[in-house]
Motif scaffolding. Structure first.
Motif, short mmCIF file in Angstrom:
data_model
loop_
_atom_site.label_atom_id
_atom_site.label_comp_id
_atom_site.label_asym_id
_atom_site.label_seq_id
_atom_site.Cartn_x
_atom_site.Cartn_y
_atom_site.Cartn_z
N ALA A 155 0.86 -1.09 -0.08
CA ALA A 155 0.07 -0.03 -0.14
C ALA A 155 0.98 1.34 -0.04
O ALA A 155 1.84 1.33 0.76
CB ALA A 155 -0.90 -0.13 1.11
N VAL A 156 0.50 2.23 -0.90
CA VAL A 156 1.52 3.41 -0.92
C VAL A 156 0.85 4.42 -0.15
O VAL A 156 -0.34 4.90 0.17
CB VAL A 156 1.40 3.96 -2.40
CG1 VAL A 156 2.17 5.30 -2.52
CG2 VAL A 156 1.84 2.79 -3.39
N GLY A 157 1.71 5.03 1.03
CA GLY A 157 1.47 6.10 1.57
C GLY A 157 1.46 7.41 1.04
O GLY A 157 1.62 7.40 -0.23
N PHE A 158 1.24 8.32 1.64
CA PHE A 158 1.13 9.86 1.34
C PHE A 158 2.62 10.46 1.01
O PHE A 158 3.41 10.35 1.94
CB PHE A 158 0.38 10.75 2.25
CG PHE A 158 -0.99 10.42 2.59
CD1 PHE A 158 -1.92 10.80 1.41
CD2 PHE A 158 -1.40 9.87 3.69
CE1 PHE A 158 -3.24 10.42 1.80
CE2 PHE A 158 -2.77 9.52 3.95
CZ PHE A 158 -3.58 9.73 2.89
N PRO A 159 2.87 10.60 -0.15
CA PRO A 159 4.26 11.44 -0.53
C PRO A 159 4.65 12.44 0.28
O PRO A 159 3.67 13.28 0.42
CB PRO A 159 3.96 11.65 -2.05
CG PRO A 159 2.72 10.89 -2.47
CD PRO A 159 1.95 10.82 -1.19
N ILE A 160 5.67 12.72 0.67
CA ILE A 160 6.27 13.88 1.36
C ILE A 160 7.54 14.42 0.26
O ILE A 160 8.27 13.95 0.16
CB ILE A 160 6.74 13.34 2.64
CG1 ILE A 160 5.76 12.70 3.39
CG2 ILE A 160 7.46 14.44 3.43
CD1 ILE A 160 6.37 11.81 4.81
N LEU A 161 7.27 15.92 0.31
CA LEU A 161 8.23 16.54 -0.37
C LEU A 161 9.20 17.01 0.72
O LEU A 161 8.80 17.90 1.62
CB LEU A 161 7.78 17.80 -1.08
CG LEU A 161 8.60 18.58 -1.83
CD1 LEU A 161 9.34 18.03 -3.05
CD2 LEU A 161 7.70 19.67 -2.53
#
Length: 185
Positions: free
Chosen positions: A111-117
């Motif tokens: 499962a892919v989490g929320f991307p963080i810049l």
């Protein structure tokens, strides 16, 4: 003027929907890994499969490892050519384990989490599960993404212990150079 702004907004939406998001890229990357079943350091054929998905630095590291593996095999053949029962040596670059998932047996689901810049790169947490073990084994890795032209590429993978794939492979390549020199004696 209103028509121009509507047209501009339409074109922006059209181009932004064509660009793949970091989450979409991460899903595509892990679906590909699951389908291709790459184990250990990728060989030349697997590097070709992966090259559109990887940053140039990772590709070069994998090519160095592949070159080292070829030199190692040639050195073993040369060193033990007159031995009727040559020793079987396990290659430093054996085709075992899932290098990208940081586990020996690979993963069953993700499962892919929320991307963080952060610091000019995008870091995407990926939650992995290996369901064959009882209880199921769960862990999280971080996919570090950079831009290559208009596409995302994997520039590194950080395992659950905070270790960088690029750094660990670079270290292993340096350590293996010493053992390769003993094959030439």
């Amino acid at each position: 003027m209103r028509k121009i702004s509507i047209l501009t907004a339409f074109l922006f939406c059209l181009t932004s929907t064509r660009a793949e998001s970091p989450s979409q890229f991460t899903k595509r990357f892990f679906h590909s890994l699951y389908k291709w079943e790459i184990r250990g350091v990728p060989d030349a054929r697997e590097i070709n499969l992966l090259s559109p998905l990887l940053g140039e630095e990772l590709i070069q590291i994998f090519k160095k490892a592949e070159s080292q593996k070829a030199r190692e095999q040639a050195g073993i053949k040369r060193k033990y050519k007159n031995d009727p029962h040559p020793r079987v040596l396990k290659s430093a670059w054996s085709k075992e384990g899932d290098l990208f998932a940081s586990i020996a047996e690979s993963f069953d689901t993700f499962a892919v989490g929320f991307p963080i810049l952060k610091s000019g790169t995008v870091k995407v947490p990926v939650h992995l599960e290996y369901l064959v073990s009882k209880p199921a084994y769960r862990w999280t890795i971080i996919l570090v993404l950079d831009r290559s032209d208009q596409d995302w590429v994997v520039s590194d993978i950080v395992n659950q212990d905070g270790e960088s794939l690029r750094k660990s492979l670079t270290k292993a390549i340096a350590e293996n150079e010493a053992s390769l020199s003993t094959l030439n004696e």
